[in-house]
Design an enzyme around this catalytic site. Structure first.
Site, PDB file in Angstrom:
ATOM      1  N   CYS A  52     -10.382  11.621  -2.925  1.00 22.29           N
ATOM      2  CA  CYS A  52      -9.176  11.077  -2.311  1.00 22.29           C
ATOM      3  C   CYS A  52      -8.968  11.805  -0.981  1.00 22.29           C
ATOM      4  CB  CYS A  52      -7.987  11.305  -3.242  1.00 22.29           C
ATOM      5  SG  CYS A  52      -6.413  10.816  -2.520  1.00 22.29           S
ATOM      6  N   GLU A  72      -6.372  -2.357  -4.523  1.00 23.93           N
ATOM      7  CA  GLU A  72      -5.879  -2.166  -5.897  1.00 23.93           C
ATOM      8  C   GLU A  72      -5.556  -3.507  -6.561  1.00 23.93           C
ATOM      9  OE1 GLU A  72      -5.141   0.630  -7.963  1.00 23.93           O
ATOM     10  OE2 GLU A  72      -6.219   1.933  -6.569  1.00 23.93           O
ATOM     11  N   HIS A 122     -10.701   4.052  -0.881  1.00 23.55           N
ATOM     12  CA  HIS A 122     -10.542   2.628  -1.186  1.00 23.55           C
ATOM     13  C   HIS A 122     -11.251   1.737  -0.153  1.00 23.55           C
ATOM     14  CE1 HIS A 122      -7.265   4.002  -3.808  1.00 23.55           C
ATOM     15  NE2 HIS A 122      -7.133   2.781  -4.271  1.00 23.55           N
ATOM     16  N   ASP A 146      -8.875  10.421  -8.140  1.00 22.88           N
ATOM     17  CA  ASP A 146      -8.264   9.698  -7.014  1.00 22.88           C
ATOM     18  C   ASP A 146      -6.903   9.199  -7.504  1.00 22.88           C
ATOM     19  OD1 ASP A 146      -7.994   8.341  -4.518  1.00 22.88           O
ATOM     20  OD2 ASP A 146      -8.637   6.470  -5.449  1.00 22.88           O
TER      21      ASP A 146
HETATM   22  N1  DGL Z   1      -8.050   6.543  -2.049  1.00 26.23           N
HETATM   23  C1  DGL Z   1      -7.157   7.535  -1.591  1.00 26.23           C
HETATM   24  C2  DGL Z   1      -7.555   8.146  -0.275  1.00 26.23           C
HETATM   25  O1  DGL Z   1      -8.730   8.311  -0.096  1.00 26.23           O
HETATM   26  C3  DGL Z   1      -5.706   7.332  -1.803  1.00 26.23           C
HETATM   27  C4  DGL Z   1      -5.058   6.134  -1.269  1.00 26.23           C
HETATM   28  C5  DGL Z   1      -3.613   6.100  -1.683  1.00 26.23           C
HETATM   29  O2  DGL Z   1      -3.333   6.340  -2.851  1.00 26.23           O
HETATM   30  O3  DGL Z   1      -2.762   5.851  -0.820  1.00 26.23           O
HETATM   31  O4  DGL Z   1      -6.748   8.520   0.524  1.00 26.23           O
END
Ligand code: DGL
Length: 274
Positions: free
Chosen positions: A82, A161, A195, A19
């Site tokens: 991700c 984060e 996230h 990720d």
């Molecule tokens: N956790 C990621 C997602 O699922 C990335 C979030 C990011 O880095 O903007 O999109």
């Protein structure tokens, strides 16, 4: 892109998970729950997070670098934990690399379609994910009659984060982004960013219990499990798993958040350069 093509590792090799940051830990948790005898190598590209506001070509380059790194470390399969990467370039990764590569979108969409009763599904994700309309397409490939309401929530990733989850400001941001979702009357909401399960409680408190939240982690873990079983690539080890973590920059809250998400101690955090 020209590079030596690493071969996927043998069945006792770890599963690679990547990720942009710590969000993919929610998928790793589901993998640990469903495949507890496997070993795992987690890569968080903390030097470059967030991905969600980057251009598709930049996201694609990062995704290739991450996948190559994991394969060079000998993983037998790669989980793209991700949504931004899955929405932008999963097809390119699966065409380019020989190892099994699993994204988060199809499993989450199938889960949402199983859950919805009214045929009104919400999708919240990064600006990058929402702009691709990958979820709308994935839903409509299976059922063109479903109404999809999509909203980008760019501040959710920095909130997670920074471990700002329980702050009052988070409730305000949740209300600001999710008011249109609530007004649209969806009965199922896909958390289309790995996230977001970390602020599930706040999202649910605002939308109420009548809206079912779909977290891609368990569905993605089930999809990977099915592929490894089909390929005879499930570990024959008796566990427990070994877990290693690689970050592209030090992250002061990584261990603390990781221990909370995974429910186990986090050791073996290596800072690497891609
Ligand atoms: N956790 C990621 C997602 O699922 C990335 C979030 C990011 O880095 O903007 O999109």
């Amino acid at each position: 892109m020209t590079q030596t093509q690493p071969q996927p590792g043998p069945i006792r090799s770890p599963i690679g998970v990547f990720d942009s940051g710590i969000g993919g830990l929610t998928v790793l948790r589901a993998l640990l729950d469903q495949l507890p005898c496997e070993n795992y190598l987690y890569l968080g590209d903390t030097a470059k997070v967030p991905y969600g506001n980057k251009s598709p070509s930049t996201i694609t380059r990062f995704a290739h670098e991450n996948t190559l790194f994991l394969l060079q470390r000998g993983v037998k399969a790669v989980v793209v934990a991700c949504n931004t990467v899955s929405a932008t370039c999963l097809d390119q990764l699966t065409l380019h690399f020989r190892a099994p590569i699993v994204g988060v979108i199809e499993p989450a969409v199938q889960e949402a379609l199983r859950k919805t009763r009214t045929g009104q599904i919400g999708v919240i994700g990064t600006a990058g994910t929402i702009a691709t309309r990958a979820y709308d397409r994935a839903v409509h490939r299976i059922d063109p009659g479903i109404r999809v309401v999509s909203v980008a929530c760019p501040l959710f990733v920095p909130i997670v984060e920074s471990d700002f989850v329980d702050h009052d400001a988070t409730a305000l941001v949740v209300r600001e982004y999710l008011e249109p979702v609530k007004n649209a009357g969806v009965d199922t909401l896909i958390l289309a960013c790995t996230h977001y399960p970390l602020i599930k409680r706040q999202i649910s408190a605002f939308l109420g219990p009548e809206v079912t939240l779909v977290d891609s982690g368990p569905a993605t873990a089930a999809a990977l499990s099915a592929i490894l079983r089909r390929d005879g690539a499930l570990s024959d080890g008796t566990g427990p798993s070994t877990l290693c973590y690689c970050l592209t920059d030090s992250h002061p809250q990584f261990r603390q958040i990781g221990e909370r998400v995974l429910g186990r101690q986090v050791h073996d955090v290596e800072v690497i350069t891609l």
